[in-house]
Motif scaffolding. Structure first.
Motif, mmCIF file in Angstrom:
data_model
loop_
_atom_site.group_PDB
_atom_site.id
_atom_site.type_symbol
_atom_site.label_atom_id
_atom_site.label_comp_id
_atom_site.label_asym_id
_atom_site.label_seq_id
_atom_site.Cartn_x
_atom_site.Cartn_y
_atom_site.Cartn_z
ATOM 1 N N SER A 79 1.151 -1.030 -0.251
ATOM 2 C CA SER A 79 0.127 -0.160 -0.079
ATOM 3 C C SER A 79 1.239 1.330 -0.096
ATOM 4 N N ILE A 80 1.810 1.442 0.611
ATOM 5 C CA ILE A 80 3.080 1.925 0.578
ATOM 6 C C ILE A 80 3.516 2.396 -0.598
ATOM 7 N N LEU A 81 3.941 1.654 -1.769
ATOM 8 C CA LEU A 81 4.302 1.218 -2.820
ATOM 9 C C LEU A 81 3.434 2.584 -3.608
ATOM 10 N N LYS A 82 1.863 2.263 -3.263
ATOM 11 C CA LYS A 82 1.045 2.705 -4.742
ATOM 12 C C LYS A 82 1.341 3.825 -4.297
ATOM 13 N N LEU A 83 1.404 4.334 -2.961
ATOM 14 C CA LEU A 83 0.974 5.805 -2.508
ATOM 15 C C LEU A 83 2.665 6.734 -3.130
ATOM 16 N N GLN A 84 3.757 5.898 -2.885
ATOM 17 C CA GLN A 84 5.151 6.355 -3.319
ATOM 18 C C GLN A 84 6.023 5.482 -3.692
ATOM 19 N N ALA A 85 6.078 5.330 -4.548
ATOM 20 C CA ALA A 85 6.488 3.579 -5.814
ATOM 21 C C ALA A 85 7.994 3.616 -5.348
ATOM 22 N N SER A 86 8.877 5.643 -5.127
ATOM 23 C CA SER A 86 10.157 4.669 -5.061
ATOM 24 C C SER A 86 11.061 4.723 -3.407
ATOM 25 N N HIS A 87 9.386 4.444 -2.130
ATOM 26 C CA HIS A 87 10.249 4.756 -0.943
ATOM 27 C C HIS A 87 10.757 3.392 -0.319
ATOM 28 N N PHE A 88 12.174 3.604 -0.224
ATOM 29 C CA PHE A 88 13.607 2.521 -0.360
ATOM 30 C C PHE A 88 13.001 1.332 0.359
ATOM 31 N N ASN A 89 12.723 1.530 1.973
ATOM 32 C CA ASN A 89 12.683 0.268 2.862
ATOM 33 C C ASN A 89 11.200 -0.049 2.579
ATOM 34 N N ALA A 90 10.228 0.952 2.781
ATOM 35 C CA ALA A 90 8.955 -0.308 1.215
ATOM 36 C C ALA A 90 9.778 -1.854 0.193
ATOM 37 N N LEU A 91 10.307 -1.234 -0.244
ATOM 38 C CA LEU A 91 10.807 -1.373 -1.598
ATOM 39 C C LEU A 91 11.641 -2.934 -1.385
ATOM 40 N N GLN A 92 12.617 -2.488 -0.353
ATOM 41 C CA GLN A 92 13.752 -3.814 -0.149
ATOM 42 C C GLN A 92 13.110 -4.229 1.212
ATOM 43 N N LEU A 93 12.126 -4.220 2.466
ATOM 44 C CA LEU A 93 11.627 -4.919 3.023
ATOM 45 C C LEU A 93 10.673 -5.709 1.856
ATOM 46 N N LEU A 94 9.606 -5.506 1.066
ATOM 47 C CA LEU A 94 8.888 -6.210 0.837
ATOM 48 C C LEU A 94 10.000 -7.162 0.228
#
Length: 289
Positions: free
Chosen positions: A31-46
């Protein structure tokens, strides 16, 4: 959504992730990446979640995107290497571990997993160096010490290899497989005289290991010991007439009075086994790796 709201959402997901509630954490990260596709921590932890779920391709895609945002993160390179190793892409994994170590030379886990990948490629001397580096950084490191011993045995360094093989009892996963026992008899590893003593030699790990290593029982009896051999129940009849053994019992049977005990796969260490004295193998067949 404001930045502080995204941060709050991320903290929720991270807390769930730490609790092992991966599916719930995944929903929040996505859901975070839908709001902010370049969110580093959300990308790497996903990406880490997909790694933990052994969905390696998804993990690689996400962590690669994260590294395009911040390319100096040793844990990201390590996790990327782990995902590639999961796909048996060992050369690629080694390159990622090398990058992680270049960023953080104290990254013991990256040194260790690099050794595992090198071991899979049979680049044993390089693997030995990686394991030794990991141990030098972390100190007590049962997994690295165990894998180091396997490499040492493969290259013919029996003295160090059999000594290091005892680390199996400190490795939580291996000790479950090996069948760690809590016996009252003193462990014998070659120091004490066995003349006139009774020793229990007990099987560990699988049937094949028992059959391979029971050849050492004759050497123990030649030291003057009465040998009791404990094996898996289905192997009792096969091994009951084994040379040098006074009695064969099944695991789970009452153990007779004994002075000492030793796991079968510790006997090569106790008997100082090397390439020149492996029992039951003609010398013409003994070659170094």
């Amino acid at each position: 959504m404001q930045e502080n709201q995204i941060d709050h959402l991320f903290q929720q997901g991270f807390s769930l992730h730490q609790q092992g509630r991966l599916e719930e954490a995944q929903v929040i990260y996505e859901s975070i990446l839908k709001l902010q596709a370049s969110h580093f921590n959300a990308l790497q932890l996903l990406g880490v979640i997909f790694l933990e779920k052994k969905q390696f391709i998804h993990s690689i895609n996400l962590i690669t995107k994260a590294l395009q945002i911040q390319d100096n993160q040793a844990p990201c390179y390590y996790n990327l290497g782990s995902a590639q190793q999961g796909l048996q892409q060992y050369e690629e994994a080694i390159a990622r571990y090398d990058k992680a170590v270049a960023i953080n030379q104290e990254f013991a886990k990256a040194h260790h997993d690099r050794g595992v990948a090198l071991q899979e490629l049979q680049r044993l001397e390089e693997a030995i160096t990686s394991y030794e580096n990991a141990i030098a950084i972390q100190g007590s490191y049962p997994e690295a010490s165990w894998n180091l011993s396997l490499c040492q045995l493969q290259v013919g360094n029996f003295h160090a290899g059999w000594r290091g093989y005892e680390w199996r009892w400190k490795n939580s996963e291996i000790s479950k497989t090996a069948g760690l026992r809590n016996l009252k008899q003193k462990l014998w590893l070659g120091a004490e005289s066995l003349q006139g003593k009774t020793i229990l030699l007990h099987a560990e790990q699988g049937f094949g290991d028992t059959i391979q290593f029971c050849r050492f029982t004759r050497l123990v009896s030649q030291l003057g010991a009465k040998v009791i051999l404990e094996v898996q129940p289905s192997l009792v009849s096969l091994l009951q007439n084994l040379e040098g053994v006074s009695k064969v019992i099944a695991r789970g049977d009452p153990i007779p009075e004994c002075d000492y005990q030793c796991p079968l796969m510790s006997l090569p260490l106790a008997l100082n086994t090397d390439l020149n004295n492996i029992p039951g193998v003609p010398k013409k067949f003994i070659t170094c790796c």
